[in-house]
Write an enzyme that holds these catalytic residues in place. Structure first.
Site, PDB file in Angstrom:
ATOM      1  N   ASN A   9     -32.896 -15.237  -8.710  1.00 25.75           N
ATOM      2  CA  ASN A   9     -31.590 -15.448  -8.074  1.00 25.75           C
ATOM      3  C   ASN A   9     -31.833 -15.433  -6.576  1.00 25.75           C
ATOM      4  OD1 ASN A   9     -29.021 -15.374  -7.030  1.00 25.75           O
ATOM      5  ND2 ASN A   9     -28.506 -13.335  -7.822  1.00 25.75           N
ATOM      6  N   LYS A  11     -29.837 -16.040  -4.196  1.00 26.18           N
ATOM      7  CA  LYS A  11     -28.683 -15.598  -3.386  1.00 26.18           C
ATOM      8  C   LYS A  11     -28.493 -16.562  -2.194  1.00 26.18           C
ATOM      9  CE  LYS A  11     -29.386 -10.998  -5.204  1.00 26.18           C
ATOM     10  NZ  LYS A  11     -29.208  -9.562  -5.075  1.00 26.18           N
ATOM     11  N   HIS A  96     -21.923 -12.020 -11.059  1.00 30.67           N
ATOM     12  CA  HIS A  96     -22.846 -11.159 -10.305  1.00 30.67           C
ATOM     13  C   HIS A  96     -22.045 -10.095  -9.556  1.00 30.67           C
ATOM     14  CE1 HIS A  96     -25.856  -9.775  -7.494  1.00 30.67           C
ATOM     15  NE2 HIS A  96     -26.750 -10.277  -8.323  1.00 30.67           N
ATOM     16  N   GLU A  98     -22.269  -8.968  -6.686  1.00 33.00           N
ATOM     17  CA  GLU A  98     -21.900  -9.346  -5.312  1.00 33.00           C
ATOM     18  C   GLU A  98     -20.657 -10.222  -5.308  1.00 33.00           C
ATOM     19  OE1 GLU A  98     -25.791 -10.815  -4.303  1.00 33.00           O
ATOM     20  OE2 GLU A  98     -26.565  -8.776  -4.459  1.00 33.00           O
ATOM     21  N   GLU A 168     -27.389  -5.429 -14.580  1.00 35.17           N
ATOM     22  CA  GLU A 168     -27.841  -5.140 -13.221  1.00 35.17           C
ATOM     23  C   GLU A 168     -27.075  -3.927 -12.696  1.00 35.17           C
ATOM     24  OE1 GLU A 168     -29.629  -8.980 -11.377  1.00 35.17           O
ATOM     25  OE2 GLU A 168     -27.533  -8.837 -10.821  1.00 35.17           O
ATOM     26  N   GLY A 174     -31.279  -4.590  -4.605  1.00 33.47           N
ATOM     27  CA  GLY A 174     -31.673  -4.689  -3.201  1.00 33.47           C
ATOM     28  C   GLY A 174     -31.926  -3.342  -2.537  1.00 33.47           C
ATOM     29  N   SER A 214     -34.081  -4.597  -8.166  1.00 34.55           N
ATOM     30  CA  SER A 214     -35.372  -4.178  -7.615  1.00 34.55           C
ATOM     31  C   SER A 214     -36.519  -4.336  -8.610  1.00 34.55           C
ATOM     32  CB  SER A 214     -35.292  -2.741  -7.077  1.00 34.55           C
ATOM     33  OG  SER A 214     -34.333  -2.655  -6.035  1.00 34.55           O
TER      34      SER A 214
HETATM   35  P1  13P Z   1     -33.041  -7.524  -6.154  1.00 33.44           P
HETATM   36  O1  13P Z   1     -34.135  -7.936  -7.105  1.00 33.44           O
HETATM   37  O2  13P Z   1     -33.235  -8.021  -4.766  1.00 33.44           O
HETATM   38  O3  13P Z   1     -32.749  -6.052  -6.255  1.00 33.44           O
HETATM   39  O4  13P Z   1     -31.710  -8.277  -6.673  1.00 33.44           O
HETATM   40  C1  13P Z   1     -31.374  -8.212  -8.011  1.00 33.44           C
HETATM   41  C2  13P Z   1     -30.267  -9.150  -8.266  1.00 33.44           C
HETATM   42  O5  13P Z   1     -29.149  -8.956  -7.814  1.00 33.44           O
HETATM   43  C3  13P Z   1     -30.553 -10.347  -9.071  1.00 33.44           C
HETATM   44  O6  13P Z   1     -29.381 -11.011  -9.432  1.00 33.44           O
END
Ligand code: 13P
Length: 251
Positions: A9, A11, A96, A98, A168, A174, A214
């Site tokens: 992903n 982002k 997601h 976010e 997640e 992150g 992560s």
């Molecule tokens: P990270 O791997 O950067 O923690 O992000 C995970 C994520 O949100 C994947 O959709």
């Protein structure tokens, strides 16, 4: 039996030129060995058509990171599921954390997005997961169960079986703080059991459930070794082809 998948992903990262370059690198690497899992990259809308032109879709699946909850019309700035599909993409990340957190996405809108994605032949990668306070209050199982039930449990068994799920935990995204393999396994088994109660054991056993948060080359193999963890949804570590491919090789 269910498919194992490693999905990136990206982002809101990479310009078009950088993204095309990264996709080419991932595609090139995948030619050099036989991956033991499906591999997908989910990229910004602006990159989809160009990346679709430079990758071998037999090696690398392509997805968007979101789509609209409306079919078409006067919704300035939105991108529909049909538009995503018309680029050649086959997947779309939906729900997601976010998007839920910063753009107010609710189970109601996500239900509409899932339906439109499926109607347009896209495979939703549907994200669920609790925030830190919910885990600390020991309500994480309730929260995840509610997210699954509210957005997905009105689907027919046939449609449900087309989904990929991604657990997640928001506190792990992150932050560098990965869920332990036991924490991931415990939640994935719980999600599978929740699906089994609604749709039966066969559909539950065939549902791919990814872990995200992560996930990196140093912890992927341990996470993927768990029986209910069917791969990963990778943020930061998917932005370099080397680390992303190292995660693919963890299978
Ligand atoms: P990270 O791997 O950067 O923690 O992000 C995970 C994520 O949100 C994947 O959709």
């Amino acid at each position: 039996m269910r498919k194992n998948i490693v999905a990136g992903n990206w982002k809101m990262n990479t310009t078009l030129q950088e993204g095309v370059q990264l996709a080419k690198e991932v595609n090139e690497s995948l030619k050099s060995f036989k991956a033991n899992c499906g591999v997908v990259i989910a990229v910004p809308f602006t990159h989809l058509a160009s990346i679709n032109d430079v990758i071998d879709k037999n090696l690398l699946g392509l997805g968007a990171e979101n789509c609209a909850n409306k079919v078409s019309g006067a919704f300035t700035g939105e991108v529909s599921a049909a538009m995503v599909a018309s680029t050649g993409a086959n997947y779309v990340i939906l729900g997601h954390s976010e998007r839920r957190q910063y753009y107010g996405e609710t189970s109601e809108t996500l239900k509409e997005k899932v339906a439109l994605a499926l109607e347009n032949g896209l495979t939703p990668i549907f994200c669920i997961g609790e925030v830190l306070e919910e885990r600390e209050a020991n309500v994480h199982f309730d929260v995840v169960k509610r997210q699954v039930e509210e957005a997905l449990f009105e689907l027919s068994a046939e449609d449900f079986s087309k989904l990929v799920l991604a657990y997640e935990p928001v506190w792990a995204i992150g932050t560098g703080k990965t869920a332990t393999d036991d924490q991931a396994e415990e939640m994935h088994a719980f999600i599978r059991n929740t699906i089994a109660k609604k749709y039966g054991k066969e559909i539950a056993d065939n549902t791919t459930i990814l872990y995200g948060g992560s996930c990196k080359p140093s912890n992927a193999a341990q996470l993927f070794a768990k029986p209910n963890v069917d791969g990963g949804l990778i943020g930061g570590a998917s932005l370099k082809s080397e680390s992303f491919i190292d995660i693919v090789k963890a299978f």
